[in-house]
Design an enzyme around this catalytic site. Structure first.
Site, PDB file in Angstrom:
ATOM      1  N   HIS A  16      -7.243  -4.061  -4.378  1.00  0.00           N
ATOM      2  CA  HIS A  16      -5.885  -3.556  -4.171  1.00  0.00           C
ATOM      3  C   HIS A  16      -4.889  -4.671  -4.452  1.00  0.00           C
ATOM      4  O   HIS A  16      -5.255  -5.814  -4.706  1.00  0.00           O
ATOM      5  CB  HIS A  16      -5.691  -2.985  -2.765  1.00  0.00           C
ATOM      6  CG  HIS A  16      -5.686  -4.004  -1.654  1.00  0.00           C
ATOM      7  ND1 HIS A  16      -5.047  -3.797  -0.461  1.00  0.00           N
ATOM      8  CD2 HIS A  16      -6.239  -5.232  -1.550  1.00  0.00           C
ATOM      9  CE1 HIS A  16      -5.208  -4.847   0.324  1.00  0.00           C
ATOM     10  NE2 HIS A  16      -5.935  -5.721  -0.309  1.00  0.00           N
ATOM     11  N   CYS A  25      -1.514 -11.750  -1.460  1.00  0.00           N
ATOM     12  CA  CYS A  25      -2.009 -10.377  -1.607  1.00  0.00           C
ATOM     13  C   CYS A  25      -1.148  -9.520  -2.527  1.00  0.00           C
ATOM     14  O   CYS A  25      -1.439  -8.350  -2.752  1.00  0.00           O
ATOM     15  CB  CYS A  25      -2.161  -9.705  -0.247  1.00  0.00           C
ATOM     16  SG  CYS A  25      -3.491 -10.442   0.732  1.00  0.00           S
ATOM     17  N   HIS A  29      -6.685  -8.123  -5.964  1.00  0.00           N
ATOM     18  CA  HIS A  29      -7.840  -8.809  -5.380  1.00  0.00           C
ATOM     19  C   HIS A  29      -8.691  -7.765  -4.674  1.00  0.00           C
ATOM     20  O   HIS A  29      -8.300  -6.604  -4.580  1.00  0.00           O
ATOM     21  CB  HIS A  29      -7.380  -9.890  -4.381  1.00  0.00           C
ATOM     22  CG  HIS A  29      -6.646  -9.350  -3.213  1.00  0.00           C
ATOM     23  ND1 HIS A  29      -5.354  -8.839  -3.297  1.00  0.00           N
ATOM     24  CD2 HIS A  29      -7.018  -9.194  -1.925  1.00  0.00           C
ATOM     25  CE1 HIS A  29      -4.970  -8.424  -2.111  1.00  0.00           C
ATOM     26  NE2 HIS A  29      -5.964  -8.610  -1.247  1.00  0.00           N
ATOM     27  N   HIS A  31     -11.836  -6.728  -1.495  1.00  0.00           N
ATOM     28  CA  HIS A  31     -12.426  -6.995  -0.185  1.00  0.00           C
ATOM     29  C   HIS A  31     -13.756  -6.272  -0.065  1.00  0.00           C
ATOM     30  O   HIS A  31     -13.951  -5.204  -0.650  1.00  0.00           O
ATOM     31  CB  HIS A  31     -11.512  -6.503   0.943  1.00  0.00           C
ATOM     32  CG  HIS A  31     -10.206  -7.198   1.009  1.00  0.00           C
ATOM     33  ND1 HIS A  31     -10.055  -8.490   1.477  1.00  0.00           N
ATOM     34  CD2 HIS A  31      -8.966  -6.781   0.650  1.00  0.00           C
ATOM     35  CE1 HIS A  31      -8.781  -8.828   1.416  1.00  0.00           C
ATOM     36  NE2 HIS A  31      -8.097  -7.811   0.916  1.00  0.00           N
ATOM     37  N   HIS A  75     -15.690   0.403  -5.114  1.00  0.00           N
ATOM     38  CA  HIS A  75     -15.471  -0.128  -6.457  1.00  0.00           C
ATOM     39  C   HIS A  75     -14.280   0.522  -7.160  1.00  0.00           C
ATOM     40  O   HIS A  75     -14.272   0.694  -8.374  1.00  0.00           O
ATOM     41  CB  HIS A  75     -16.749  -0.056  -7.300  1.00  0.00           C
ATOM     42  CG  HIS A  75     -17.739  -1.088  -6.879  1.00  0.00           C
ATOM     43  ND1 HIS A  75     -18.574  -0.900  -5.798  1.00  0.00           N
ATOM     44  CD2 HIS A  75     -18.005  -2.323  -7.362  1.00  0.00           C
ATOM     45  CE1 HIS A  75     -19.321  -1.976  -5.643  1.00  0.00           C
ATOM     46  NE2 HIS A  75     -18.991  -2.862  -6.573  1.00  0.00           N
ATOM     47  N   GLU A 136     -11.369  -6.031   6.965  1.00  0.00           N
ATOM     48  CA  GLU A 136     -11.034  -6.470   5.616  1.00  0.00           C
ATOM     49  C   GLU A 136     -11.731  -7.791   5.275  1.00  0.00           C
ATOM     50  O   GLU A 136     -12.170  -7.991   4.155  1.00  0.00           O
ATOM     51  CB  GLU A 136      -9.509  -6.621   5.524  1.00  0.00           C
ATOM     52  CG  GLU A 136      -8.985  -6.892   4.148  1.00  0.00           C
ATOM     53  CD  GLU A 136      -7.474  -6.909   4.122  1.00  0.00           C
ATOM     54  OE1 GLU A 136      -6.882  -5.821   4.024  1.00  0.00           O
ATOM     55  OE2 GLU A 136      -6.887  -7.997   4.208  1.00  0.00           O
TER      56      GLU A 136
END
Length: 151
Positions: A16, A25, A29, A31, A75, A136
């Protein structure tokens, strides 16, 4: 009979970016999310029922959460559809990437609210969503509790 809480844990990989954010952020990137889903209900007391003694079969809960969340978000890259990220999203889609456009900033806080609504709609009668925990990172998570969200 007592009300019992049942928890099942899930994991999925999601990318996201937070449009307009003032930190790292803002960049795309990913998680390794961990989602804990806790429901509450009364165990089935009908001895002729194959689910006798269960609040909900863990397999049934797994199907709901996989269909509503894990299979969709795993994914994928999530962007707020109401930001210029939609241009990047369209480019990625054109290149065959799995992209989800949402109506909110894709923070853990907003995602856990979205997930709660999706799960609540699918639970059988008599079983309520008690809480969700969306982790996260190893040290950062958002939690949703039904008791905090009475309307």
């Amino acid at each position: 009979m007592s009300r019992i809480r049942i928890t099942k844990q899930f994991s999925f990989e999601t990318g996201h970016a937070l449009y307009g954010y003032d930190g790292k952020c803002k960049n795309v990137h990913g998680h390794s999310y961990k989602l804990s889903v806790t429901v509450i209900g009364t165990p089935i007391d009908d001895v002729s029922n194959v689910k006798y003694g269960m609040v909900i079969d863990f397999t049934d809960l797994k199907h709901i959460v996989r269909e509503e969340i894990v299979d969709l978000f795993d994914h994928a890259t999530v962007f707020n559809r109401n930001t210029p990220h939609v241009e990047l999203a369209n480019e990625l889609k054109d290149r065959g990437h799995h992209v989800i456009l949402v109506e909110y900033q894709p923070t853990s806080e907003n995602m856990v609210v979205d997930f709660a609504e999706k799960i609540k709609r699918r639970l059988p009668h008599g079983i309520d969503l008690f809480s969700l925990k969306l982790q996260e990172t190893d040290s950062s998570f958002a939690e949703w509790f039904a008791s905090d969200n009475f309307q």
